[in-house]
Design an enzyme around this catalytic site. Structure first.
Site, short mmCIF file in Angstrom:
data_model
loop_
_atom_site.label_atom_id
_atom_site.label_comp_id
_atom_site.label_asym_id
_atom_site.label_seq_id
_atom_site.Cartn_x
_atom_site.Cartn_y
_atom_site.Cartn_z
N LYS A 111 34.86 41.87 29.55
CA LYS A 111 36.31 41.76 29.39
C LYS A 111 36.63 41.12 28.04
O LYS A 111 36.03 40.11 27.66
CB LYS A 111 36.91 40.91 30.52
CG LYS A 111 36.91 41.61 31.87
CD LYS A 111 37.88 42.78 31.90
CE LYS A 111 37.94 43.43 33.27
NZ LYS A 111 38.92 44.53 33.31
N LYS A 218 38.84 55.09 39.85
CA LYS A 218 38.75 54.20 41.01
C LYS A 218 39.30 54.92 42.23
O LYS A 218 40.36 55.54 42.17
CB LYS A 218 39.54 52.91 40.76
CG LYS A 218 38.99 52.04 39.61
CD LYS A 218 39.82 50.78 39.46
CE LYS A 218 39.18 49.79 38.49
NZ LYS A 218 39.39 50.14 37.09
#
Length: 334
Positions: A111, A218
């Site tokens: 991240k 997803k």
């Protein structure tokens, strides 16, 4: 074999188990992950949109949960899925310890662009991952759309020394993704789209616009396994299956999606149970030798009880589930 009837709202509410799981570190600004677990005739399923999402967006997650729990799924083509480590916006000094939670993983997603941090923090973190993984490790970074085009270009140049596999959602809009892809094409750094697929009214727009080299897919946000497979087939781009810090029940849905894909070119983001300090099953979807298995996960009654959300949070989630069900119309399945 006849298909089981879809559940009514009352049936879902009566059977729902709301859980609250502690995390090993802050991720996406949270230290606790909440989810609703549902048991259908096909097995257990999960409804866990993040709390800040509106009902219209969250309803698609409920569609996926109902589909996975109440409808037979496509046949899998593999029995285990290679997965990546996920590195939150940690200080560089904490990276090596976190990576030990992902035994055998050859890829890490890091991240970056965390609010309150700067590019120097990102560079230090990614360098720490490269040092821990060695030259053969693969590193991808995820900005969650928080850079503008100039910031993204500057950051990608700064991070390129670490040999990036790809950059995920460096900018928010499809137009910005197309522009940054054009600017860094000479560097050989692919651009992946996540939010521009799962949060878009038209998930194929990013592919039509030539704004990404890779799609991040997803299962829950796209309405289930079949819906996600349709998007992958229509887009004609390589896809990486990822998760949204699901419990092991939700991760099993993602693993089944990855197992059904005709091609699996990239390690998948399905090892995020390693970011949970507790789970709802004794058979957690944790990586072993860099992979997770493809199978249904059933929660432990004792762990469901131990990690049950308090009365206020249970009421909040059940009210949300009921509202989202109402948005699905007469036919919750696709």
């Amino acid at each position: 074999m006849p298909v089981a009837p879809l559940p009514s709202s009352a049936e879902l509410l009566a059977a729902a188990r709301v859980v609250s799981l502690p995390m090993v570190t802050r991720f996406r600004g949270i230290r606790t992950r909440e989810a609703v677990l549902l048991e259908g005739p096909e097995g257990w399923s999960e409804f866990s949109p993040f709390v800040e999402y509106g009902d219209a967006e969250a309803a698609t997650w409920l569609r996926a949960a109902i589909d996975f729990g109440w409808r037979p799924q496509p046949a899998p083509q593999r029995t285990e899925i290679p997965v990546n480590a996920t590195v939150p916006a940690l200080p560089a000094s904490e990276v090596a310890a976190l990576l030990t939670r992902y035994p055998g993983c050859r890829t890490a997603k890091v991240k970056v662009a965390e609010p309150g941090q700067g590019l120097a923090d990102d560079v230090a973190r990614v360098r720490a991952v490269r040092e821990a993984m060695g030259p053969a490790g693969r590193i991808r970074v995820d900005a969650n759309g928080l850079w503008n085009v100039d910031e993204a270009e500057h950051a990608i140049h700064a991070l390129a020394e670490c040999d990036l596999e790809y950059v995920e959602q460096p900018c928010a809009s499809v137009a910005e993704l197309a522009e940054i892809r054009r600017r860094v094409k000479h560097m050989g750094v692919p651009i992946a789209a996540d939010e521009s697929v799962r949060k878009a009214a038209d998930p194929l727009e990013v592919a039509r616009a030539g704004a990404a080299d890779i799609l991040v897919i997803k299962a829950q946000p796209l309405g289930g396994i079949r819906a996600a497979l349709e998007i992958i087939a229509s887009a004609g781009l390589p896809a990486v299956v990822s998760s949204a810090i699901d419990t092991s029940v939700g991760l099993a849905m993602g693993a089944r999606l990855a197992a059904c894909m005709p091609e699996l070119e990239y390690d998948c983001g399905l090892a995020t149970a390693a970011l949970l300090a507790a789970d709802i099953t004794d058979e957690r979807m944790l990586p072993v030798a860099g992979t997770v298995p493809v199978h249904r996960v059933a929660p432990s009654p004792a762990l469901l009880e131990q990690h049950a959300a308090d009365a206020d949070r249970r009421a909040w989630w059940l009210a949300r589930l009921e509202r989202c069900y109402g948005l699905l119309g007469a036919s919750p399945g696709r």
